[in-house]
Design a protein around this motif. Structure first.
Motif, PDB file in Angstrom:
ATOM      1  N   ILE A  87       0.829  -1.207   0.000  1.00  0.00           N
ATOM      2  CA  ILE A  87       0.000   0.000   0.000  1.00  0.00           C
ATOM      3  C   ILE A  87       0.863   1.256   0.000  1.00  0.00           C
ATOM      4  N   GLY A  88       1.829   1.307   0.900  1.00  0.00           N
ATOM      5  CA  GLY A  88       2.684   2.480   0.981  1.00  0.00           C
ATOM      6  C   GLY A  88       3.497   2.687  -0.281  1.00  0.00           C
ATOM      7  N   GLU A  89       4.045   1.604  -0.809  1.00  0.00           N
ATOM      8  CA  GLU A  89       4.846   1.702  -2.032  1.00  0.00           C
ATOM      9  C   GLU A  89       3.986   2.112  -3.230  1.00  0.00           C
ATOM     10  N   LEU A  90       2.781   1.556  -3.303  1.00  0.00           N
ATOM     11  CA  LEU A  90       1.880   1.915  -4.399  1.00  0.00           C
ATOM     12  C   LEU A  90       1.503   3.394  -4.327  1.00  0.00           C
ATOM     13  N   ALA A  91       1.206   3.868  -3.129  1.00  0.00           N
ATOM     14  CA  ALA A  91       0.850   5.275  -2.950  1.00  0.00           C
ATOM     15  C   ALA A  91       2.017   6.173  -3.357  1.00  0.00           C
ATOM     16  N   ASN A  92       3.222   5.813  -2.932  1.00  0.00           N
ATOM     17  CA  ASN A  92       4.398   6.611  -3.264  1.00  0.00           C
ATOM     18  C   ASN A  92       4.644   6.627  -4.769  1.00  0.00           C
ATOM     19  N   PHE A  93       4.485   5.475  -5.411  1.00  0.00           N
ATOM     20  CA  PHE A  93       4.706   5.388  -6.855  1.00  0.00           C
ATOM     21  C   PHE A  93       3.688   6.221  -7.625  1.00  0.00           C
ATOM     22  N   LEU A  94       2.420   6.126  -7.231  1.00  0.00           N
ATOM     23  CA  LEU A  94       1.380   6.889  -7.913  1.00  0.00           C
ATOM     24  C   LEU A  94       1.599   8.393  -7.766  1.00  0.00           C
ATOM     25  N   ALA A  95       1.949   8.812  -6.546  1.00  0.00           N
ATOM     26  CA  ALA A  95       2.154  10.239  -6.296  1.00  0.00           C
ATOM     27  C   ALA A  95       3.349  10.767  -7.084  1.00  0.00           C
ATOM     28  N   GLY A  96       4.481  10.083  -6.957  1.00  0.00           N
ATOM     29  CA  GLY A  96       5.691  10.542  -7.636  1.00  0.00           C
ATOM     30  C   GLY A  96       5.572  10.492  -9.143  1.00  0.00           C
ATOM     31  N   SER A  97       4.988   9.432  -9.664  1.00  0.00           N
ATOM     32  CA  SER A  97       4.877   9.272 -11.117  1.00  0.00           C
ATOM     33  C   SER A  97       3.976  10.324 -11.736  1.00  0.00           C
ATOM     34  N   SER A  98       2.855  10.610 -11.093  1.00  0.00           N
ATOM     35  CA  SER A  98       1.941  11.610 -11.634  1.00  0.00           C
ATOM     36  C   SER A  98       2.584  12.994 -11.631  1.00  0.00           C
ATOM     37  N   PHE A  99       3.314  13.314 -10.564  1.00  0.00           N
ATOM     38  CA  PHE A  99       3.999  14.605 -10.489  1.00  0.00           C
ATOM     39  C   PHE A  99       5.056  14.713 -11.586  1.00  0.00           C
ATOM     40  N   ILE A 100       5.874  13.679 -11.730  1.00  0.00           N
ATOM     41  CA  ILE A 100       6.965  13.685 -12.704  1.00  0.00           C
ATOM     42  C   ILE A 100       6.436  13.748 -14.136  1.00  0.00           C
ATOM     43  N   GLY A 123       2.026  19.398 -12.168  1.00  0.00           N
ATOM     44  CA  GLY A 123       2.402  18.178 -11.473  1.00  0.00           C
ATOM     45  C   GLY A 123       1.759  18.108 -10.103  1.00  0.00           C
ATOM     46  N   THR A 124       1.760  19.213  -9.392  1.00  0.00           N
ATOM     47  CA  THR A 124       1.117  19.268  -8.079  1.00  0.00           C
ATOM     48  C   THR A 124      -0.378  19.013  -8.195  1.00  0.00           C
ATOM     49  N   LEU A 125      -1.002  19.637  -9.194  1.00  0.00           N
ATOM     50  CA  LEU A 125      -2.438  19.453  -9.397  1.00  0.00           C
ATOM     51  C   LEU A 125      -2.772  18.011  -9.747  1.00  0.00           C
ATOM     52  N   LEU A 126      -2.020  17.434 -10.704  1.00  0.00           N
ATOM     53  CA  LEU A 126      -2.292  16.060 -11.111  1.00  0.00           C
ATOM     54  C   LEU A 126      -2.068  15.092  -9.959  1.00  0.00           C
ATOM     55  N   MET A 127      -0.992  15.274  -9.196  1.00  0.00           N
ATOM     56  CA  MET A 127      -0.725  14.419  -8.054  1.00  0.00           C
ATOM     57  C   MET A 127      -1.856  14.496  -7.038  1.00  0.00           C
ATOM     58  N   THR A 128      -2.354  15.698  -6.793  1.00  0.00           N
ATOM     59  CA  THR A 128      -3.437  15.877  -5.831  1.00  0.00           C
ATOM     60  C   THR A 128      -4.699  15.149  -6.279  1.00  0.00           C
ATOM     61  N   VAL A 129      -5.039  15.277  -7.562  1.00  0.00           N
ATOM     62  CA  VAL A 129      -6.239  14.620  -8.088  1.00  0.00           C
ATOM     63  C   VAL A 129      -6.078  13.102  -8.067  1.00  0.00           C
ATOM     64  N   ILE A 130      -4.945  12.620  -8.575  1.00  0.00           N
ATOM     65  CA  ILE A 130      -4.701  11.182  -8.634  1.00  0.00           C
ATOM     66  C   ILE A 130      -4.732  10.558  -7.244  1.00  0.00           C
ATOM     67  N   MET A 131      -4.079  11.191  -6.277  1.00  0.00           N
ATOM     68  CA  MET A 131      -4.023  10.629  -4.935  1.00  0.00           C
ATOM     69  C   MET A 131      -5.362  10.727  -4.218  1.00  0.00           C
ATOM     70  N   SER A 132      -6.152  11.732  -4.520  1.00  0.00           N
ATOM     71  CA  SER A 132      -7.492  11.823  -3.935  1.00  0.00           C
ATOM     72  C   SER A 132      -8.362  10.673  -4.418  1.00  0.00           C
ATOM     73  N   VAL A 133      -8.340  10.429  -5.723  1.00  0.00           N
ATOM     74  CA  VAL A 133      -9.128   9.335  -6.294  1.00  0.00           C
ATOM     75  C   VAL A 133      -8.613   7.979  -5.815  1.00  0.00           C
ATOM     76  N   ALA A 134      -7.276   7.813  -5.822  1.00  0.00           N
ATOM     77  CA  ALA A 134      -6.683   6.536  -5.411  1.00  0.00           C
ATOM     78  C   ALA A 134      -6.983   6.226  -3.952  1.00  0.00           C
ATOM     79  N   ASN A 135      -6.919   7.227  -3.092  1.00  0.00           N
ATOM     80  CA  ASN A 135      -7.218   6.998  -1.682  1.00  0.00           C
ATOM     81  C   ASN A 135      -8.685   6.658  -1.468  1.00  0.00           C
ATOM     82  N   TYR A 136      -9.545   7.313  -2.214  1.00  0.00           N
ATOM     83  CA  TYR A 136     -10.980   7.067  -2.039  1.00  0.00           C
ATOM     84  C   TYR A 136     -11.366   5.655  -2.473  1.00  0.00           C
TER      85      TYR A 136
END
Length: 200
Positions: A87-100, A123-136
């Protein structure tokens, strides 16, 4: 003649491989230097391990940046997995990849300081959206399963009465702050590096 043409390509591939390997190692170390942000849920921790992936993406393209994100998280999984379910690794990968992806994509099309600043913002905007959806839909329910709890019971531990409340008041603001911190650190570094970057 053919050997003379292949030699520079082989040198470039070797340089790329070494560069990605070194940046992956640095990113992995930076994952250990995480810290909690006051007023946010304890499971949200900030680290700067996205920076090496961002640099790799700018130099060698977005695929290199994603490769660095993948390698650092595989190393973290093998050497310091804390939840047992990726879970932690997946979250980190999704956040970093979307930003990059967003930052590199915009910069490579604009090739300017303004383009880089815009890329960091997107990158900040996309990471925020992706992580909001992924967490939900994925990450929070997975944590509930991990701790053998219902989602409402898990949310009660964070004094939240709904999953959307956690997203709006916790997840989204945290990722905005994370993106801003990364951008503020990356900007002066990249401004010095950018004149030496070759357009890919």
């Amino acid at each position: 003649m053919q050997q003379q043409q292949l030699y520079p390509q082989q040198m470039m591939q070797t340089k790329r491989l070494v560069f990605i390997s070194l940046l992956s190692a640095v990113a992995f170390v930076l994952m250990y230097l995480e810290f909690q942000v006051p007023l946010f849920p304890s499971f949200l921790k900030l680290d700067l391990s996205t920076l090496p992936g961002l640099l790799g993406g700018l130099v060698f393209g977005p695929a290199a940046g994603l490769t660095i994100e993948l390698i650092k998280n595989v190393l973290h999984l093998l050497l310091k997995n804390t939840d047992g379910l990726l879970i932690g690794e997946l979250a980190n990968f999704l956040a970093g990849s979307s930003f990059i992806l967003a930052a590199v994509w915009v910069y490579r099309r604009r090739g300017s300081k303004a383009g880089f600043a815009l890329g960091l913002s997107l990158g900040t905007l996309l990471m925020t959206v992706i992580m909001s959806v992924a967490n939900y839909y994925l990450l929070i329910p997975a944590y509930a399963v991990l701790y053998n709890m219902s989602v409402p019971d898990l949310l009660a531990n964070f004094h939240m009465n709904s999953l959307w409340s956690l997203i709006i008041y916790g997840i989204a603001p945290f990722n905005v702050i994370k993106g801003i911190v990364i951008a503020l650190i990356a900007a002066p570094i990249m401004m010095k590096v950018m004149p030496h970057l070759r357009a890919k």
